[in-house]
Design an enzyme around this catalytic site. Sequence first.
Site, mmCIF file in Angstrom:
data_model
loop_
_atom_site.group_PDB
_atom_site.id
_atom_site.type_symbol
_atom_site.label_atom_id
_atom_site.label_comp_id
_atom_site.label_asym_id
_atom_site.label_seq_id
_atom_site.Cartn_x
_atom_site.Cartn_y
_atom_site.Cartn_z
ATOM 1 N N SER A 176 1.160 -1.168 0.115
ATOM 2 C CA SER A 176 -0.090 0.010 -0.030
ATOM 3 C C SER A 176 0.848 1.233 0.048
ATOM 4 O O SER A 176 1.940 1.170 0.307
ATOM 5 C CB SER A 176 -0.847 -0.056 1.280
ATOM 6 O OG SER A 176 -1.335 1.234 1.337
ATOM 7 N N TYR A 205 -0.327 -0.715 10.614
ATOM 8 C CA TYR A 205 -0.602 -0.867 9.282
ATOM 9 C C TYR A 205 0.499 -0.305 8.309
ATOM 10 O O TYR A 205 0.903 -1.151 7.298
ATOM 11 C CB TYR A 205 -2.008 -0.332 8.933
ATOM 12 C CG TYR A 205 -2.423 -0.363 7.517
ATOM 13 C CD1 TYR A 205 -2.951 -1.721 6.877
ATOM 14 C CD2 TYR A 205 -2.226 0.598 6.433
ATOM 15 C CE1 TYR A 205 -3.405 -1.954 5.528
ATOM 16 C CE2 TYR A 205 -2.870 0.261 5.052
ATOM 17 C CZ TYR A 205 -3.234 -0.975 4.858
ATOM 18 O OH TYR A 205 -3.304 -1.066 3.210
#
Length: 329
Positions: A176, A205
């Site tokens: 990501s 994350y």
Amino acid sequence: MSCCNCLSIFFSIIAFAAIALKIYVKLTTKWNNSYTTLVGKTAIITGANIGIGYYTALDFAKRGARVILACRNRDRAEDALRRIIKATNNKNVTYKLVDLKSLQSVRDFVADINKNEERVDILVNNAGVMLDNDDYTKDGIQTVLHVNHISPFLLTHLLIDKLKKSAPSRIVNVSSLAAKNAALSIKTVDKMNSIPKDFLNFEMYNNSKLCNILFTTELAKRLAETGVTVNVLHPGLIASNFLSNAQGFMKNVFPFIVKWFFLTSEEGAQTQIYLSVSNDVANVTGGLFDKCKQVDIYETAQDADLAVKVWEKSEEYAKLNDNEKIAYL
Ligand SMILES: *[C@@H]1O[C@H](CO)[C@@H](O)[C@H](O)[C@H]1NC(C)=O
Ligand SMILES: *[C@@H]1O[C@H](CO)[C@@H](O)[C@H](O)[C@H]1NC(C)=O
Ligand SMILES: *[C@@H]1O[C@H](CO)[C@@H](O)[C@H](O)[C@H]1NC(C)=O
Ligand SMILES: *[C@@H]1O[C@H](CO)[C@@H](O)[C@H](O)[C@H]1NC(C)=O
Ligand SMILES: *[C@@H]1O[C@H](CO)[C@@H](O)[C@H](O)[C@H]1NC(C)=O
């Protein structure tokens, strides 16, 4: 000028900007360029029941592959399976259950694959979470780190012999843009399993997604000359990802905006489909991709020493036996 006039000019400008942005997003969406067939090949996709994982599985099924949906929930896996078979008429699609919050579950999953599948040509480490209610899994690993990084790390290790035997084969990791902002460094790597103070700011994350890139570059080195390529990608801003993590105001008002501007799951799946099937990248390994194009590895992920350190830490967390470790050739 009357107030009414001001307002209408204001809203016209907003509307114009919105439409311009929408057109920009549509025009810059890159679609896979590949008509490659996958007849005779077997592909595994984690998190294949929903979102970009689902569209990736659907695409592989259309191309004639044997497709294994690796999912946690039986009902949702069966539902996805039914829809894929109905849409493609490919009956060589199946699902196998795996819980990425459990090291043992990953081991059981691979034992099943090794016993029952002749080959594995494509592995897409797609599944991931942004937040989770549980802090730690039963294995004592922070949940986001476990699902996004340690489990795919273990899964990749345990499948590596099958992938080598099926070469040329491909591993595709979904990272990501968040990896760009990750704080993990050589100084903090020993604490990578501790919950950060700023948990809600997605630090865990971001770090887990950085790990995906570090691992791809490091694994590519360790798999040199084996015929197994490994690449990592940033899928873009996808509506479903944001909405499934949204709450309150974000859940009620936001969806309209998000759906209008962000990518659909099918659009978001294109880069991983491209990396899995396109001839363009048959011999490319260790690369980071965005919109079906190779891009520079983010600065945060360029530190080769950090990659090695994180690799060794991950071997510990994943409790790999010595004979399961992937050494340099
Ligand atoms: C790219 O993928 C989509 C499915 O997401 C498929 O429908 C399309 O035909 C593919 N493009 C090419 C050129 O095969
Ligand atoms: C299913 O796919 C595998 C691997 O691609 C292939 O070997 C096998 O023949 C296929 N089975 C059927 C029934 O098509
Ligand atoms: C994919 O990412 C996982 C998790 O970061 C990592 O463990 C695994 O080694 C990666 N696979 C490849 C091929 O890089
Ligand atoms: C994580 O990444 C997001 C998005 O890239 C960014 O907004 C956020 O500030 C980052 N969080 C931390 C703690 O770095
Ligand atoms: C990839 O490498 C193989 C073996 O070296 C070669 O035969 C093939 O043409 C290459 N493919 C591309 C697209 O460069």
